[in-house]
Design a protein around this motif. Sequence first.
Motif, PDB file in Angstrom:
ATOM      1  N   GLY A 154     -15.070 -11.173  33.950  1.00 35.88           N
ATOM      2  CA  GLY A 154     -14.025 -11.890  34.584  1.00 35.88           C
ATOM      3  C   GLY A 154     -14.083 -11.756  36.028  1.00 35.88           C
ATOM      4  N   LYS A 155     -13.102 -12.800  36.640  1.00 30.28           N
ATOM      5  CA  LYS A 155     -12.979 -12.751  38.006  1.00 30.28           C
ATOM      6  C   LYS A 155     -11.315 -12.483  38.484  1.00 30.28           C
ATOM      7  N   LYS A 156     -11.250 -12.009  39.448  1.00 30.23           N
ATOM      8  CA  LYS A 156     -10.057 -11.386  39.909  1.00 30.23           C
ATOM      9  C   LYS A 156      -8.976 -12.379  39.365  1.00 30.23           C
ATOM     10  N   PRO A 157      -7.745 -11.765  38.923  1.00 26.74           N
ATOM     11  CA  PRO A 157      -6.579 -12.514  38.341  1.00 26.74           C
ATOM     12  C   PRO A 157      -5.617 -12.499  39.554  1.00 26.74           C
ATOM     13  N   SER A 158      -4.673 -13.295  39.432  1.00 28.06           N
ATOM     14  CA  SER A 158      -3.581 -13.423  40.374  1.00 28.06           C
ATOM     15  C   SER A 158      -2.250 -13.301  39.383  1.00 28.06           C
ATOM     16  N   ILE A 159      -1.664 -12.124  39.443  1.00 30.93           N
ATOM     17  CA  ILE A 159      -0.622 -11.626  38.516  1.00 30.93           C
ATOM     18  C   ILE A 159       0.543 -11.454  39.397  1.00 30.93           C
ATOM     19  N   PRO A 160       1.990 -12.228  39.344  1.00 30.55           N
ATOM     20  CA  PRO A 160       3.038 -11.860  39.893  1.00 30.55           C
ATOM     21  C   PRO A 160       3.452 -10.604  39.792  1.00 30.55           C
ATOM     22  N   LYS A 161       4.307 -10.142  40.750  1.00 30.32           N
ATOM     23  CA  LYS A 161       4.672  -8.935  40.673  1.00 30.32           C
ATOM     24  C   LYS A 161       6.166  -8.761  39.916  1.00 30.32           C
ATOM     25  N   PHE A 162       6.103  -7.694  39.042  1.00 30.97           N
ATOM     26  CA  PHE A 162       6.914  -7.363  38.047  1.00 30.97           C
ATOM     27  C   PHE A 162       8.358  -7.693  38.543  1.00 30.97           C
ATOM     28  N   TYR A 163       8.354  -6.993  39.801  1.00 27.63           N
ATOM     29  CA  TYR A 163       9.854  -6.841  40.455  1.00 27.63           C
ATOM     30  C   TYR A 163      10.324  -8.006  40.738  1.00 27.63           C
ATOM     31  N   ASP A 164       9.336  -9.175  41.010  1.00 32.08           N
ATOM     32  CA  ASP A 164       9.957 -10.366  41.459  1.00 32.08           C
ATOM     33  C   ASP A 164      10.509 -11.206  40.499  1.00 32.08           C
ATOM     34  N   LYS A 165       9.929 -10.616  39.215  1.00 36.18           N
ATOM     35  CA  LYS A 165      10.657 -11.492  37.929  1.00 36.18           C
ATOM     36  C   LYS A 165      11.636 -10.873  37.506  1.00 36.18           C
ATOM     37  N   TYR A 166      11.633  -9.391  37.456  1.00 39.83           N
ATOM     38  CA  TYR A 166      12.706  -8.690  36.638  1.00 39.83           C
ATOM     39  C   TYR A 166      13.772  -7.933  37.712  1.00 39.83           C
TER      40      TYR A 166
END
Length: 402
Positions: free
Chosen positions: A225-237
């Motif tokens: 797989g290639k490098k994913p772009s995951i949003p930060k948990f803090y930004d969501k919760y």
Amino acid sequence: MKYILILGDGMADYPISQLNNKTPLQYAKKPHIDFLAQNAEVGMVKTIPDGIPPGSDAANLSVMGYNPRVYYTGRSPLEAASMGIDLSDTDVAIRCNLVTLSEDEEYDQKTMIDYSSDEISSEEAKELIYEINRHFKNDSICFYPGISYRHCMVWKNGYTGLKLTPPHDILEKKITNYLPSGENTEILLDMMIKSYDILKDHPVNKARVSRGLRPANSIWLWGEGKKPSIPKFYDKYKLNGSVISAVDLIKGIGILAGFRNVEVEGATGNIDTNFYGKAQAALKELESGQDFVYLHIEAPDECGHRHEIENKVKSIELIDDRIVGPIIEGLEKYDDYRILILPDHPTPLSLRTHTAEPVPFLLYQKTNPKKSGVTGYDELQAAKTGIIFNDGYKLMDHFILD
């Protein structure tokens, strides 16, 4: 409010005759978990979306609140994040297991004896990966040592969409039909075949055989797989989180999500792990000001893959006794807290691999206990409540936001 998620990897299962036609969760003695279940919201959650392979990668993304259909790019790049490997956008990361294959036959006729080479030590494995690098490293290919049998290969400007098979899916099977095949896999197959001659007589393996251990006599490449772009948990919760695991995959997801990675002495990813130490580390994180802890225990999954019936039951009982019990006690000083307990996917003993069925969860809140109507926590009782999250990633919203 404090939040703690306790994930027993692969804990869900099917009824088996050796346990009086009960599942390990039904059979295990787990008074603390059962108490929570009696006073919690209990139901089922589908962590693996249809059409996605039932791996711990997609499942834990889902449990952590990330839709795998959006954020899943493959297993190995998640592990690479934990290993400190900085992937470029064109790099392809590939999981490299050190496995034990049968001897004598031609490579394509060998049998997968052990996907973990008897849980080879990280120190021994590092020597073998260095030897693999000595033969194969070039401007495009590099191998990185990880933990025990789990390692990483980075392929610059490599390919994805490859036909690769997880080795834990083919235990005791001839590898003929499971070797890399199709476009762009020739280089991978060639390295796997050559690795057998490189590793079989390596001093590390000779020493292992002399001690009655299985040799790590081949690499096995999968999970690209290639490098994913995951949003930060803090930004969501708006919560500061920590991740506690002995497995690079889970650490990597946590790191990409912005969690603090917590190392626990004696954490192994197997039934000999430091269960109590993990519980104490989780409580310490909350005491230090963290709002959320993702506590992952690999042991039930490993026991499922190895068809270790007694150990799978024991691992659940140890989670109850040495993790859930101490955590309940340690959380009582807070005015309010929530606990979410679940597996990421089933790892049925009868199949020795992952499946995609929904898994049971319990959600307990100190100030809002609920009479669930169940007497304990298991697959059957959770299904009977009629509560189900068909989009598994939405359970985290429910846990934190509702």
